[in-house]
Write a protein that holds these residues in place. Structure first.
Motif, PDB file in Angstrom:
ATOM      1  N   SER A 145       0.820  -1.214   0.000  1.00  0.00           N
ATOM      2  CA  SER A 145       0.000   0.000   0.000  1.00  0.00           C
ATOM      3  C   SER A 145       0.857   1.268   0.000  1.00  0.00           C
ATOM      4  O   SER A 145       0.338   2.362  -0.225  1.00  0.00           O
ATOM      5  CB  SER A 145      -0.951   0.013   1.202  1.00  0.00           C
ATOM      6  OG  SER A 145      -0.272   0.274   2.417  1.00  0.00           O
ATOM      7  N   TRP A 202       0.414   3.317  -3.188  1.00  0.00           N
ATOM      8  CA  TRP A 202      -0.721   4.218  -3.436  1.00  0.00           C
ATOM      9  C   TRP A 202      -1.092   5.051  -2.199  1.00  0.00           C
ATOM     10  O   TRP A 202      -2.144   5.674  -2.155  1.00  0.00           O
ATOM     11  CB  TRP A 202      -1.934   3.421  -3.925  1.00  0.00           C
ATOM     12  CG  TRP A 202      -2.471   2.402  -2.961  1.00  0.00           C
ATOM     13  CD1 TRP A 202      -3.333   2.603  -1.916  1.00  0.00           C
ATOM     14  CD2 TRP A 202      -2.200   0.983  -2.957  1.00  0.00           C
ATOM     15  NE1 TRP A 202      -3.613   1.433  -1.264  1.00  0.00           N
ATOM     16  CE2 TRP A 202      -2.943   0.421  -1.888  1.00  0.00           C
ATOM     17  CE3 TRP A 202      -1.421   0.145  -3.752  1.00  0.00           C
ATOM     18  CZ2 TRP A 202      -2.903  -0.948  -1.598  1.00  0.00           C
ATOM     19  CZ3 TRP A 202      -1.384  -1.203  -3.456  1.00  0.00           C
ATOM     20  CH2 TRP A 202      -2.110  -1.735  -2.398  1.00  0.00           C
ATOM     21  N   GLU A 256      -1.572   7.956   0.444  1.00  0.00           N
ATOM     22  CA  GLU A 256      -1.728   9.405   0.372  1.00  0.00           C
ATOM     23  C   GLU A 256      -0.725  10.121   1.277  1.00  0.00           C
ATOM     24  O   GLU A 256      -0.527  11.323   1.130  1.00  0.00           O
ATOM     25  CB  GLU A 256      -3.153   9.801   0.780  1.00  0.00           C
ATOM     26  CG  GLU A 256      -4.202   9.528  -0.273  1.00  0.00           C
ATOM     27  CD  GLU A 256      -4.051  10.443  -1.483  1.00  0.00           C
ATOM     28  OE1 GLU A 256      -4.090  11.674  -1.323  1.00  0.00           O
ATOM     29  OE2 GLU A 256      -3.882   9.918  -2.600  1.00  0.00           O
ATOM     30  N   ARG A 276     -12.425   5.781  -3.014  1.00  0.00           N
ATOM     31  CA  ARG A 276     -11.318   4.868  -3.367  1.00  0.00           C
ATOM     32  C   ARG A 276     -11.650   3.498  -2.793  1.00  0.00           C
ATOM     33  O   ARG A 276     -11.034   3.052  -1.816  1.00  0.00           O
ATOM     34  CB  ARG A 276      -9.990   5.408  -2.836  1.00  0.00           C
ATOM     35  CG  ARG A 276      -9.631   6.764  -3.449  1.00  0.00           C
ATOM     36  CD  ARG A 276      -8.298   7.296  -2.975  1.00  0.00           C
ATOM     37  NE  ARG A 276      -7.186   6.477  -3.401  1.00  0.00           N
ATOM     38  CZ  ARG A 276      -5.904   6.845  -3.302  1.00  0.00           C
ATOM     39  NH1 ARG A 276      -5.595   8.045  -2.836  1.00  0.00           N
ATOM     40  NH2 ARG A 276      -4.946   6.040  -3.690  1.00  0.00           N
ATOM     41  N   TYR A 301      -6.661   4.392   0.846  1.00  0.00           N
ATOM     42  CA  TYR A 301      -5.708   5.504   0.826  1.00  0.00           C
ATOM     43  C   TYR A 301      -4.314   5.093   1.310  1.00  0.00           C
ATOM     44  O   TYR A 301      -3.452   5.951   1.490  1.00  0.00           O
ATOM     45  CB  TYR A 301      -6.227   6.645   1.707  1.00  0.00           C
ATOM     46  CG  TYR A 301      -7.505   7.264   1.193  1.00  0.00           C
ATOM     47  CD1 TYR A 301      -7.485   8.408   0.401  1.00  0.00           C
ATOM     48  CD2 TYR A 301      -8.742   6.690   1.482  1.00  0.00           C
ATOM     49  CE1 TYR A 301      -8.663   8.984  -0.077  1.00  0.00           C
ATOM     50  CE2 TYR A 301      -9.924   7.247   1.009  1.00  0.00           C
ATOM     51  CZ  TYR A 301      -9.873   8.391   0.229  1.00  0.00           C
ATOM     52  OH  TYR A 301     -11.045   8.944  -0.242  1.00  0.00           O
ATOM     53  N   GLY A 302      -4.100   3.800   1.515  1.00  0.00           N
ATOM     54  CA  GLY A 302      -2.812   3.329   2.002  1.00  0.00           C
ATOM     55  C   GLY A 302      -2.816   3.199   3.514  1.00  0.00           C
ATOM     56  O   GLY A 302      -3.513   3.925   4.225  1.00  0.00           O
TER      57      GLY A 302
END
Length: 406
Positions: free
Chosen positions: A83, A86, A88, A286, A291-292
């Motif tokens: 993660s 990707w 944020e 998402r 969002y990670g």
């Protein structure tokens, strides 16, 4: 498997660090730093990494064996690690991933070297010491009882906040309760530490912690009854229990104002449900990858949420937090592992259990589910995740060995 005393001492030291017994926090409104400052945290981080590295070098074949026998847990870990691609907020993701990987290595070690019953005795050392320290610090040393108007008089122990103390004492009371009911040796001590943990829960005035404690106690005779019934009756009982749960839930919803009023809370769970209404659209923006890991709340994507709810640094729901961070891919992978854990824990009660301590894995799931309804403790480098992963791996290995010897 015989383990040398020196190795057990090192394992207990790792558990003391994991349970927070060596990094003592005053009440959060008095100080946000640990007793002794950041140098203490750094020192114990170095100690824990060093011990784990020693165990990894000594038992590397065992580590590989556990990984190969539990692919689902490590596929989930892989999703967390990847993660970073990707996320944020990459800096926070990298910072928290280190702690999570350390939790996994400790979980593998415990599952590999100790059966579940022995693990309970090791964690009893860590939890018992944390309970004693919490009682001593709050009772005799200024700064370990809340003084802010909304929390005044509530004990925080060595954990900095009354909810954290109550949460950890749930684990402590649960472990000592099951050990006291299961063994004859030092039973008086087990009951004494169980009583101490319950007293600390009461002194925190945490309604969630009291609810968890009562749930664990009330479930004990139900587990025992499962053992005395045949398979068909067990299925009927489980179905009936689920139907009863649905009926009780409907009654609670229809009488919500009365119920929450008696606990001193409001219908929004102190603003949590309002927060959840804003979090869900963010999840849907998402949905697949999120969002990670640890990448949402410090990112620009969460700016509106932070502006509206300045007290929110997480979703205040572990399952929503998981959806935010890893999307449906991570959530469904976790759900598959959780269901597998539940089935193994239930099978242990029905087919394997000889003493109340064998009910502990199921009780552990009860703690995790109830706590994560209002707190985001599901996927963090914490005691909660250590116990979940360790027990999941241990149950997997136990059932693998059972199949081999059949």
């Amino acid at each position: 498997m015989k383990v040398k005393l020196t190795e057990k001492i090192l394992a207990i030291l790792l558990l003391l660090i994991a349970v927070g017994a060596l990094t003592i926090h005053p009440a959060q409104e008095i100080s946000m730093s640990t007793l002794g400052g950041d140098k203490v945290d750094t020192f114990f981080n170095i100690v824990s990494y060093s011990i784990l590295f020693y165990f990894l070098i000594s038992y590397w074949k065992g580590f590989i064996y556990v990984i190969t026998k539990s692919p689902l847990q490590f596929f989930f870990l892989a999703i967390v690690i990847f993660s970073i691609l990707w996320s944020e907020d990459l800096s926070y993701t990298l910072k928290d991933i280190k702690g999570l990987i350390r939790i996994y290595f400790l979980a593998i070690y415990l599952a590999m070297r100790y059966p579940l019953r022995e693990q309970m005795r090791l964690i009893a050392w860590a939890l018992g010491i944390s309970a004693l320290l919490s009682m001593i610090f709050s009772a005799f040393i200024p700064g370990y009882i809340h003084i802010s108007p909304e929390l005044v008089g509530m004990w925080s122990g060595i954990y900095g906040h009354k909810n954290e103390l109550g949460y950890m004492m749930n684990w402590s009371a649960g472990v000592f309760l099951h050990l006291a009911l299961s063994s004859y040796r030092y039973r008086w001590l087990m009951w004494a530490l169980c009583g101490l943990s319950i007293c600390l829960i009461i002194l925190t005035r945490s309604t969630t912690s009291l609810a968890i404690l009562l749930t664990m106690i009330l479930l004990l005779p139900i587990y025992q009854f499962f053992k005395k019934t045949n398979y068909k009756l067990q299925v009927i009982m489980i179905t009936s229990a689920l139907m009863l749960l649905i009926i009780v839930s409907i009654l609670l919803i229809n009488n919500a104002e009365t119920v929450v009023g008696t606990s001193g809370k409001d219908l929004t769970l102190n603003g949590r449900s309002d927060l959840w209404e804003l979090v869900i659209p963010k999840v849907l923006e998402r949905p697949w990858l999120g969002y990670g890991y640890s990448g949402f709340w410090t990112s620009n994507a969460a700016s509106n949420l932070r502006a509206t709810y300045d007290w929110a640094s997480n979703a205040h729901n572990g399952f929503l937090q998981l959806l935010l961070e890893l999307g449906f891919l991570g959530f469904l992978t976790f759900a598959a592992g959780f269901i597998r854990f539940f089935v193994m824990a239930l099978t242990r009660i029905v087919s394997v259990a000889e003493k109340p301590e064998d009910y502990w894995p199921m009780q552990m799931l009860i703690i995790i589910v109830i706590v994560n309804f209002s707190e985001a403790r599901l996927l963090t480098p914490s005691w909660n995740w250590l116990m979940y992963i360790t027990t999941s791996l241990s149950l997997t290995l136990s059932f693998q060995q059972t199949r081999i010897y059949k």
